[in-house]
Design a protein around this motif. Structure first.
Motif, mmCIF file in Angstrom:
data_model
loop_
_atom_site.group_PDB
_atom_site.id
_atom_site.type_symbol
_atom_site.label_atom_id
_atom_site.label_comp_id
_atom_site.label_asym_id
_atom_site.label_seq_id
_atom_site.Cartn_x
_atom_site.Cartn_y
_atom_site.Cartn_z
ATOM 1 N N LEU A 119 3.060 7.405 1.138
ATOM 2 C CA LEU A 119 1.946 5.714 1.289
ATOM 3 C C LEU A 119 1.172 6.808 0.154
ATOM 4 N N ILE B 144 1.094 2.902 10.451
ATOM 5 C CA ILE B 144 2.491 3.049 9.565
ATOM 6 C C ILE B 144 3.590 4.214 10.497
ATOM 7 N N CYS C 100 10.859 1.404 -3.471
ATOM 8 C CA CYS C 100 9.373 0.519 -2.883
ATOM 9 C C CYS C 100 8.941 -0.648 -3.153
ATOM 10 N N ALA C 101 8.041 -1.198 -1.861
ATOM 11 C CA ALA C 101 8.181 -2.457 -1.635
ATOM 12 C C ALA C 101 7.815 -3.425 -3.504
ATOM 13 N N ILE D 91 5.374 3.443 0.039
ATOM 14 C CA ILE D 91 4.612 1.463 0.159
ATOM 15 C C ILE D 91 3.135 2.006 -0.482
ATOM 16 N N ALA E 140 0.385 -4.418 4.488
ATOM 17 C CA ALA E 140 1.057 -2.422 4.078
ATOM 18 C C ALA E 140 1.733 -2.292 5.411
ATOM 19 N N SER E 141 1.250 -2.677 6.295
ATOM 20 C CA SER E 141 1.811 -1.671 7.881
ATOM 21 C C SER E 141 3.006 -2.746 7.921
ATOM 22 N N ALA F 220 5.179 -4.794 6.167
ATOM 23 C CA ALA F 220 5.872 -4.773 4.720
ATOM 24 C C ALA F 220 6.719 -3.139 5.477
ATOM 25 N N ALA F 221 5.917 -2.697 5.793
ATOM 26 C CA ALA F 221 6.580 -1.043 5.879
ATOM 27 C C ALA F 221 7.763 -1.154 7.150
#
Length: 248
Positions: free
Chosen positions: A106, A118, A179-180, A200, A232-233, A235-236
Protein backbone atom coordinates in the motif's frame (compact mmCIF):
# COMPACT_ATOMS: atom_id res chain seq x y z
CA UNK A 1 -4.41 19.90 36.93
CA UNK A 2 -5.45 16.87 34.87
CA UNK A 3 -2.51 14.53 34.24
CA UNK A 4 -1.33 13.67 30.72
CA UNK A 5 -3.10 10.46 29.81
CA UNK A 6 -2.90 7.49 27.51
CA UNK A 7 -5.88 6.24 25.49
CA UNK A 8 -6.11 3.48 22.91
CA UNK A 9 -4.14 5.30 20.19
CA UNK A 10 -2.97 8.66 21.51
CA UNK A 11 -0.33 9.21 24.15
CA UNK A 12 -0.40 12.80 25.39
CA UNK A 13 2.05 14.72 27.54
CA UNK A 14 5.83 14.75 27.71
CA UNK A 15 6.37 12.23 30.50
CA UNK A 16 3.82 9.80 29.08
CA UNK A 17 5.45 9.98 25.65
CA UNK A 18 8.96 9.54 27.08
CA UNK A 19 7.83 6.46 29.01
CA UNK A 20 6.16 5.04 25.90
CA UNK A 21 9.37 5.55 23.92
CA UNK A 22 11.37 3.81 26.64
CA UNK A 23 9.04 0.82 26.62
CA UNK A 24 8.55 -1.78 23.91
CA UNK A 25 5.36 -0.06 22.79
CA UNK A 26 5.21 0.56 19.02
CA UNK A 27 4.86 4.24 18.14
CA UNK A 28 3.68 5.01 14.62
CA UNK A 29 4.35 8.75 14.63
CA UNK A 30 4.90 11.79 16.81
CA UNK A 31 3.31 15.21 16.59
CA UNK A 32 5.40 17.95 18.21
CA UNK A 33 4.50 21.60 18.57
CA UNK A 34 6.55 23.64 16.15
CA UNK A 35 9.24 25.67 17.92
CA UNK A 36 9.42 23.60 21.13
CA UNK A 37 13.08 23.28 22.08
CA UNK A 38 13.10 22.65 25.85
CA UNK A 39 14.79 19.71 27.56
CA UNK A 40 11.98 17.11 27.62
CA UNK A 41 11.01 17.83 24.02
CA UNK A 42 14.63 17.56 22.88
CA UNK A 43 14.81 14.21 24.70
CA UNK A 44 11.69 13.04 22.85
CA UNK A 45 13.14 14.17 19.51
CA UNK A 46 16.39 12.30 20.18
CA UNK A 47 14.60 9.11 21.24
CA UNK A 48 12.35 9.28 18.18
CA UNK A 49 15.36 9.65 15.90
CA UNK A 50 17.06 6.64 17.51
CA UNK A 51 13.92 4.55 16.95
CA UNK A 52 13.37 5.88 13.40
CA UNK A 53 9.92 7.25 14.30
CA UNK A 54 8.34 9.77 11.96
CA UNK A 55 8.01 13.22 13.57
CA UNK A 56 5.62 15.86 12.28
CA UNK A 57 5.92 19.44 13.53
CA UNK A 58 2.57 21.21 13.76
CA UNK A 59 1.03 24.36 15.19
CA UNK A 60 -0.34 24.37 18.74
CA UNK A 61 -3.84 24.74 17.30
CA UNK A 62 -3.48 21.42 15.46
CA UNK A 63 -2.44 19.66 18.68
CA UNK A 64 -5.35 21.28 20.53
CA UNK A 65 -7.71 19.82 17.91
CA UNK A 66 -6.13 16.37 18.20
CA UNK A 67 -5.98 16.31 21.99
CA UNK A 68 -8.49 14.34 24.05
CA UNK A 69 -7.24 15.68 27.38
CA UNK A 70 -6.51 19.33 26.63
CA UNK A 71 -3.09 18.85 28.26
CA UNK A 72 -0.86 17.58 25.48
CA UNK A 73 2.10 19.75 26.59
CA UNK A 74 3.18 20.16 22.98
CA UNK A 75 3.54 16.43 22.28
CA UNK A 76 1.16 13.71 21.06
CA UNK A 77 2.31 10.22 20.07
CA UNK A 78 0.19 7.83 18.04
CA UNK A 79 0.67 4.24 19.14
CA UNK A 80 -0.03 1.09 17.17
CA UNK A 81 -2.92 -1.09 18.30
CA UNK A 82 -1.16 -4.20 16.93
CA UNK A 83 2.45 -5.24 16.60
CA UNK A 84 4.00 -5.11 13.15
CA UNK A 85 5.42 -8.15 11.40
CA UNK A 86 8.57 -8.33 9.27
CA UNK A 87 8.49 -8.80 5.50
CA UNK A 88 10.25 -12.13 6.03
CA UNK A 89 7.33 -13.26 8.23
CA UNK A 90 4.99 -12.74 5.27
CA UNK A 91 7.23 -14.72 2.92
CA UNK A 92 7.55 -17.48 5.50
CA UNK A 93 3.76 -17.70 5.80
CA UNK A 94 3.58 -18.39 2.05
CA UNK A 95 6.29 -21.05 2.36
CA UNK A 96 4.51 -22.70 5.28
CA UNK A 97 1.35 -22.95 3.19
CA UNK A 98 3.23 -24.19 0.14
CA UNK A 99 1.85 -21.31 -1.94
CA UNK A 100 3.31 -18.71 -4.26
CA UNK A 101 3.50 -15.44 -2.31
CA UNK A 102 0.57 -13.05 -2.69
CA UNK A 103 1.23 -9.72 -0.95
CA UNK A 104 -0.56 -6.37 -0.82
CA UNK A 105 1.70 -3.28 -0.89
CA UNK A 106 0.00 0.00 0.00
CA UNK A 107 1.54 3.23 -1.25
CA UNK A 108 0.60 5.86 1.37
CA UNK A 109 -2.97 4.94 2.29
CA UNK A 110 -4.09 7.67 4.71
CA UNK A 111 -7.65 6.70 5.69
CA UNK A 112 -7.79 4.17 8.54
CA UNK A 113 -11.12 2.82 7.27
CA UNK A 114 -9.56 2.13 3.87
CA UNK A 115 -6.57 0.40 5.47
CA UNK A 116 -8.79 -1.75 7.68
CA UNK A 117 -11.00 -2.71 4.75
CA UNK A 118 -7.97 -3.60 2.60
CA UNK A 119 -6.51 -5.80 5.35
CA UNK A 120 -9.88 -7.55 5.62
CA UNK A 121 -9.93 -8.10 1.84
CA UNK A 122 -6.33 -9.34 1.89
CA UNK A 123 -7.27 -11.96 4.46
CA UNK A 124 -10.37 -13.13 2.62
CA UNK A 125 -8.52 -13.26 -0.71
CA UNK A 126 -5.86 -15.51 0.79
CA UNK A 127 -3.03 -12.97 0.67
CA UNK A 128 -0.09 -13.79 2.91
CA UNK A 129 0.34 -10.26 4.25
CA UNK A 130 0.23 -6.53 3.77
CA UNK A 131 3.12 -4.06 3.56
CA UNK A 132 2.70 -0.38 4.42
CA UNK A 133 5.18 2.54 4.59
CA UNK A 134 6.35 4.08 7.86
CA UNK A 135 5.85 7.68 6.80
CA UNK A 136 2.98 9.66 5.29
CA UNK A 137 0.51 6.82 5.82
CA UNK A 138 -1.85 5.56 8.49
CA UNK A 139 -0.57 2.84 10.82
CA UNK A 140 -2.32 0.10 12.78
CA UNK A 141 -4.66 2.25 14.84
CA UNK A 142 -7.67 0.95 16.75
CA UNK A 143 -9.92 2.23 13.94
CA UNK A 144 -7.95 0.11 11.47
CA UNK A 145 -8.26 -2.88 13.79
CA UNK A 146 -12.02 -2.46 14.13
CA UNK A 147 -12.56 -1.96 10.40
CA UNK A 148 -10.53 -5.07 9.60
CA UNK A 149 -13.20 -7.08 11.47
CA UNK A 150 -10.64 -9.36 13.11
CA UNK A 151 -8.43 -9.84 10.04
CA UNK A 152 -5.47 -8.25 11.83
CA UNK A 153 -5.34 -11.32 14.06
CA UNK A 154 -4.53 -13.48 11.05
CA UNK A 155 -2.95 -11.24 8.41
CA UNK A 156 0.59 -9.97 9.14
CA UNK A 157 1.24 -6.31 8.39
CA UNK A 158 4.84 -5.20 7.88
CA UNK A 159 5.96 -1.58 7.92
CA UNK A 160 8.91 -0.49 5.77
CA UNK A 161 10.85 2.70 5.23
CA UNK A 162 10.73 2.61 1.44
CA UNK A 163 8.12 0.80 -0.68
CA UNK A 164 10.20 1.08 -3.88
CA UNK A 165 13.23 -0.52 -2.24
CA UNK A 166 11.03 -3.25 -0.77
CA UNK A 167 9.70 -4.04 -4.25
CA UNK A 168 13.29 -4.41 -5.49
CA UNK A 169 14.06 -6.79 -2.61
CA UNK A 170 10.94 -8.85 -3.23
CA UNK A 171 11.72 -9.14 -6.94
CA UNK A 172 14.82 -11.07 -5.86
CA UNK A 173 12.39 -13.52 -4.21
CA UNK A 174 10.67 -14.02 -7.57
CA UNK A 175 7.66 -11.75 -7.15
CA UNK A 176 6.05 -9.80 -9.98
CA UNK A 177 4.20 -6.58 -9.25
CA UNK A 178 0.95 -5.14 -10.54
CA UNK A 179 -0.41 -1.72 -9.63
CA UNK A 180 -3.82 -0.19 -10.16
CA UNK A 181 -3.97 2.78 -12.50
CA UNK A 182 -6.61 4.08 -14.92
CA UNK A 183 -4.06 4.33 -17.72
CA UNK A 184 -3.06 0.68 -17.59
CA UNK A 185 -4.01 -2.46 -19.48
CA UNK A 186 -7.41 -3.95 -18.67
CA UNK A 187 -6.85 -6.38 -15.80
CA UNK A 188 -8.52 -9.28 -17.63
CA UNK A 189 -5.78 -9.21 -20.27
CA UNK A 190 -2.91 -9.55 -17.80
CA UNK A 191 -1.32 -12.73 -16.49
CA UNK A 192 -1.61 -12.30 -12.73
CA UNK A 193 -0.64 -15.82 -11.68
CA UNK A 194 2.41 -16.91 -9.72
CA UNK A 195 4.23 -14.96 -6.97
CA UNK A 196 2.65 -11.51 -7.05
CA UNK A 197 2.50 -8.21 -5.23
CA UNK A 198 -0.61 -6.04 -5.61
CA UNK A 199 0.21 -2.34 -5.26
CA UNK A 200 -2.58 0.06 -4.27
CA UNK A 201 -1.99 3.81 -4.27
CA UNK A 202 -2.97 6.79 -2.19
CA UNK A 203 -6.66 7.74 -2.10
CA UNK A 204 -6.12 11.04 -3.93
CA UNK A 205 -2.93 10.71 -5.94
CA UNK A 206 -2.85 7.01 -6.73
CA UNK A 207 0.40 5.09 -7.01
CA UNK A 208 3.44 7.38 -6.90
CA UNK A 209 5.60 7.65 -10.02
CA UNK A 210 8.64 5.97 -8.47
CA UNK A 211 6.62 3.01 -7.25
CA UNK A 212 4.71 2.71 -10.54
CA UNK A 213 8.01 2.52 -12.44
CA UNK A 214 8.96 -0.51 -10.33
CA UNK A 215 5.80 -2.42 -11.26
CA UNK A 216 5.82 -5.05 -14.00
CA UNK A 217 2.15 -4.57 -14.88
CA UNK A 218 -0.21 -1.61 -14.71
CA UNK A 219 -3.81 -2.78 -14.48
CA UNK A 220 -6.95 -0.79 -15.11
CA UNK A 221 -10.40 -1.76 -13.88
CA UNK A 222 -13.15 -1.49 -16.52
CA UNK A 223 -15.61 1.23 -15.51
CA UNK A 224 -18.89 2.05 -17.21
CA UNK A 225 -20.18 4.90 -15.08
CA UNK A 226 -19.87 8.66 -15.17
CA UNK A 227 -17.08 9.10 -12.63
CA UNK A 228 -13.50 8.06 -13.22
CA UNK A 229 -12.19 6.43 -10.06
CA UNK A 230 -12.97 3.89 -7.35
CA UNK A 231 -12.36 4.03 -3.62
CA UNK A 232 -8.92 2.57 -2.83
CA UNK A 233 -10.28 -0.33 -0.80
CA UNK A 234 -12.86 -1.19 -3.49
CA UNK A 235 -10.18 -1.13 -6.20
CA UNK A 236 -8.01 -3.37 -4.03
CA UNK A 237 -10.88 -5.85 -3.68
CA UNK A 238 -11.67 -5.98 -7.38
CA UNK A 239 -8.03 -6.53 -8.40
CA UNK A 240 -7.40 -8.97 -5.58
CA UNK A 241 -10.24 -11.20 -6.71
CA UNK A 242 -9.08 -11.13 -10.31
CA UNK A 243 -5.76 -12.42 -8.95
CA UNK A 244 -7.65 -15.04 -6.92
CA UNK A 245 -9.58 -16.11 -10.05
CA UNK A 246 -6.42 -16.50 -12.10
CA UNK A 247 -4.50 -18.26 -9.33
CA UNK A 248 -7.41 -20.62 -8.75
Amino acid sequence: MQKPSVNEDKIEGRNAVIEALRSERTIDKLYIQDGCQDGPVMTIKRMAKNKDIFVKYVAKERLDQMSDTGHHQGVIAISAAYEYAEVEDILQKARDKGEAPFIFLLDNIEDPHNLGAIIRTANLAGAHGVIIPKNRAVGLTSTVARTSAGALNYTPVARVTNISKTIDELKKEGLWFVCADMGGETMYRLNLTGPIGLVIGNEGEGVSRLVKEKCDFIASIPMKGDIDSLNASVAAGILAYEIVRQRG
